[in-house]
Design a protein around this motif. Structure first.
Motif, short mmCIF file in Angstrom:
data_model
loop_
_atom_site.label_atom_id
_atom_site.label_comp_id
_atom_site.label_asym_id
_atom_site.label_seq_id
_atom_site.Cartn_x
_atom_site.Cartn_y
_atom_site.Cartn_z
N GLU A 147 34.01 47.14 44.23
CA GLU A 147 34.35 48.39 43.14
C GLU A 147 34.90 47.68 42.16
O GLU A 147 35.97 47.11 42.11
N LEU A 148 33.97 47.79 41.01
CA LEU A 148 34.56 47.57 39.63
C LEU A 148 35.50 48.41 39.14
O LEU A 148 35.26 49.58 39.30
N PRO A 152 38.30 47.65 33.34
CA PRO A 152 38.65 46.20 33.50
C PRO A 152 39.29 45.45 32.39
O PRO A 152 38.45 44.79 31.68
N ASP A 212 40.95 41.96 37.02
CA ASP A 212 39.83 43.11 37.46
C ASP A 212 38.60 42.55 37.71
O ASP A 212 37.70 43.05 38.42
N VAL A 213 38.31 41.21 37.15
CA VAL A 213 36.99 40.64 36.82
C VAL A 213 37.01 39.45 36.65
O VAL A 213 37.82 39.04 35.87
N VAL A 243 37.21 39.89 44.10
CA VAL A 243 37.04 40.70 42.83
C VAL A 243 35.48 40.46 42.35
O VAL A 243 35.01 39.59 42.44
N PRO A 244 35.09 41.39 41.51
CA PRO A 244 33.54 41.41 40.94
C PRO A 244 33.54 40.10 40.06
O PRO A 244 34.36 39.84 39.41
N TYR A 263 28.23 39.83 41.12
CA TYR A 263 28.21 41.26 40.79
C TYR A 263 27.25 41.64 39.78
O TYR A 263 26.53 42.70 39.80
N ARG A 279 31.60 48.91 29.62
CA ARG A 279 32.24 49.57 30.80
C ARG A 279 33.53 50.38 30.30
O ARG A 279 33.63 51.67 30.53
#
Length: 432
Positions: A147-148, A152, A212-213, A243-244, A263, A279
């Motif tokens: 889940e992203l 982010p 987060d990413v 993480v993504p 991802y 995003r």
């Protein structure tokens, strides 16, 4: 008559073999490059055969090539429709002329040419085999299923130091209206160190629990440079990343195995940053719309609730006044009853304390008398067990010459010296 056996020096023996090998034609030999060194005007390497599942080579041969000749072989490799770089762990097929290095008596081969079709086929098979293994283990979609974060903002960036990819990525984020927090871990983005360097950079970024990413970006380059992102170990590290992971490697036409497990695969570093901005923009738009809707609904609800609150306040004021009068009357009754109960309890507790005081006085005396009796009884027992008491009654104690008590006659033998202790002295005797 037996024929005469000739003897040779080592050098003549090896030279004879070398001369024999010179008449042997060159042959195509394929294997895996296990060592590769460029030194001066020479290139040295070894190729070997391996059994499947065994890292120990079944057979190995040392090869050499003049640097000028090897340059033409290298150009042939990178001029293919799918170019590749000659390096360790690559499966190759060389045209080799057998030779002997006389000073060490070492069999070796001289590289004359390369068959790029063989290597291209092996690279395709290797890439296909890696994809198949990753698919069977469910790793192609593992990172995609994470889940992203909706926003982010804390970005982990893996790229080369002072590169155009770094500048393109960070410039695109800086141009957005959002304040992204970028943590950078530099890595080698081409060459044999790519795999270990990128994995180490990922480990460094993952120590920050707020990431987060993670974005892995690199600008365009030759196809041989991008082949390093087909590493199975690197693909597994990205697939298993908690993480993504976004990739922005090369140009639009470039597609590495790393893009397959990520991802999100972006066409360039700039596109990678753009996706992050989109995003956050989407999340901001949704949040703004929801906030406006909440504000409108809240305004309408406040009007209705103000009317309701006015009615409730009037009713509450009446209920509070009535309840206060009731509680005041109840508290007066409780106060009177509590005063009587306290006086009764104090009187009873005073009587109980008087009784306990008398009991404590009498009980302490009895306990001391009982302890004194026990002590006198124990004292009498200790005195009766004293050897002097037994001697006073007329008994004697017999000891051997070592001072140990004699309890049985069979412990003695003729010539032993005994000591017999009486109440008033000691006598020595000899056993006959």
């Amino acid at each position: 008559m037996e024929p005469e056996i000739r003897s040779f020096t080592v050098k003549k023996f090896l030279m004879a073999i070398k001369n024999k090998l010179e008449s042997t034609p060159a042959v195509w030999v394929h294997g895996v490059i296990t060592q590769f060194t460029e030194k001066g005007n020479m290139v040295y390497m070894s190729i070997a055969d391996f059994n499947e599942g065994n890292v120990k080579p079944e057979a190995t041969i040392a090869l050499s090539c003049f640097a000028s000749k090897f340059m033409s072989i290298k150009l042939k490799a990178i001029s293919c429709p799918t170019p590749f770089e000659i390096k360790e762990q690559l499966k190759v097929c060389f045209l080799i002329k057998a030779d002997v290095y006389v000073p060490f008596g070492k069999l070796q081969g001289t590289i004359l040419d390369i068959d790029p079709v063989f290597t291209l086929g092996e690279l395709a098979l290797t890439r296909s085999a890696i994809l198949k293994r990753l698919a069977l283990e469910g790793l192609l979609d593992k990172n995609k299923n994470l889940e992203l974060a909706d926003v982010p903002m804390h970005v982990g960036l893996i790229t080369g130091e002072k590169t155009a990819a770094y500048k393109d990525f960070t410039t695109r984020l800086a141009a957005s209206p959002f304040n992204f927090n970028v943590s950078v871990a530099y890595a080698k983005m081409q060459g044999n160190e790519t795999e270990a360097s990128v994995i180490a950079a990922m480990d460094t970024l993952l120590k920050d629990s707020e990431i987060d990413v993670i974005c892995i970006v690199r600008g365009g380059g030759s196809k041989t440079d991008l082949n390093y992102f087909d590493s199975e170990a690197l693909c597994r590290a990205v697939a298993n990343c908690p993480v993504p992971v976004f990739t922005g490697i090369g140009h639009e036409i470039d597609k590495s195995l790393l893009d397959e497990v990520a991802y999100l695969s972006c066409i360039t570093p700039t596109d990678c940053a753009k996706r992050l901005v989109e995003r956050v923009t989407d999340s901001w738009t949704r949040m703004t719309n929801v906030a406006k809707e909440i504000a409108d609904q809240t305004k309408n609800m406040l009007v209705e609730h103000n009317k309701t609150l006015a009615q409730v306040a009037s009713q509450l004021q009446y209920n509070v006044s009535s309840r206060l009068q009731q509680e005041k009357t109840k508290h007066t009754l409780i106060s009177t009853s509590l005063q009587k109960d306290v006086q009764f309890i104090v009187k009873n507790e005073g009587a109980r304390l008087d009784r306990n005081q008398e009991g404590l006085y009498q009980g302490s005396r009895k306990i001391l008398d009982l302890a004194k009796s026990k002590f006198e009884l124990l004292q009498a027992r200790v005195k009766s067990a004293d050897p002097q008491t037994a001697l006073a009654k007329g008994f004697t104690l017999t000891l051997d010459q070592n001072g140990k008590f004699v309890r049985n006659a069979k412990e003695l033998k003729p010539g032993d010296i005994l000591q017999t202790k009486f109440r008033d002295g000691t006598v020595e005797s000899v056993v006959r």
